[in-house]
Design an enzyme around this catalytic site. Sequence first.
Site, short mmCIF file in Angstrom:
data_model
loop_
_atom_site.label_atom_id
_atom_site.label_comp_id
_atom_site.label_asym_id
_atom_site.label_seq_id
_atom_site.Cartn_x
_atom_site.Cartn_y
_atom_site.Cartn_z
N ARG A 153 0.82 -1.21 0.00
CA ARG A 153 0.00 0.00 0.00
C ARG A 153 0.86 1.26 0.00
NH1 ARG A 153 -2.49 0.12 6.21
NH2 ARG A 153 -0.58 -0.57 7.24
N SER A 181 -6.33 3.33 6.60
CA SER A 181 -5.83 1.98 6.38
C SER A 181 -5.34 1.78 4.95
CB SER A 181 -6.93 0.95 6.68
OG SER A 181 -6.49 -0.36 6.41
N GLU A 229 -19.97 0.28 -0.40
CA GLU A 229 -19.20 -0.14 -1.57
C GLU A 229 -19.97 -0.01 -2.88
OE1 GLU A 229 -17.46 -1.71 2.08
OE2 GLU A 229 -19.49 -1.89 1.24
N PHE A 262 -15.26 -6.78 0.49
CA PHE A 262 -16.52 -6.05 0.42
C PHE A 262 -16.70 -5.35 -0.93
CE2 PHE A 262 -15.40 -5.72 5.07
CZ PHE A 262 -16.22 -6.78 5.45
#
Length: 312
Positions: A8, A35, A56, A81
């Site tokens: 990330r 996150s 989502e 998700f």
Amino acid sequence: MTTTTEPREGYARALIELGHQHDDVFVLDADCAKSNYTNRFRDEFPDRFFNMGIAECDIVGTAAGMAALGKVPFANAYANFLTGRGYDQVRISVAYSGRNVKIVGHNAGTSAAQEGATHLPLEDIGLMRAIPDMTVIVPADSCEMEKAVRAAYEFDGPVYLRVGKLKVPDVTTADTPFEIGKAIRFREGSDVTLISTGNMLFETLKAAEILAEKGVSAEVLHMHTVKPIDSEAIAESARKTGAVVTVEEHSILNGLGSAVAETLCEKYPVPLRRVGTKDVFGLSGTMDELMDYFGLRAEPIAATALEAIQAK
């Protein structure tokens, strides 16, 4: 000594770089900006960042609308998700409608283990791979993630990009080539072909070293693009070695293993063995514990390669 970096990190760096270069880059997130490290893009470009909340389906639908207006939206959420709840919107609003949306699934694979079993996606690649016209990219490490983000922006069409959360070994470098749909040969071999995707490249290369100590010559192909799969590279290597093993941090159903099996059946059938999760849900634990539990380590990969060789 092998260094480790969070994928990330590479994602955030490339996204910010694109934001400075192109004012059509927009970022949407599902209340997970801290996150997902998209908060870094938000801090640089607050007018082009949208926190859509834990919604989502709405994220994907909004991103499709932005794409219809000529923007290049990156829609971010946890992979399980985003691909699960948002599947219908990804399929119809994005892919069927031909929208240039980048679907970014975070917390992917065993890196989500500490979030709990329900948050651990082992089916996301399969879901996205099944959608017509969807490109699926699974980078090996932080460095390759940066290249993948830039390539995804340049690519005109829907892309699914899988992003892990926790640190993984750095295998690629700035000089490692990256082209969507093209495999990378990391090691030449003559007895068996090992084909990996994502962060399993590191363990696969270690497996090749174990095999070399046993007198077995293993070729290693890194398949950062699961769709479109590099069928020519697969067939060429299979002709040379006569046996193939796939390695993925994902279910062997409809992931890399399935894609390679389909290719071999059509182009050059040889014994194939698949390393990955076996039609099971995820578990709670640490990333290392789950990597061990699912057999996603060099030793099981090497043992599976010997099985494939025996089946010639």
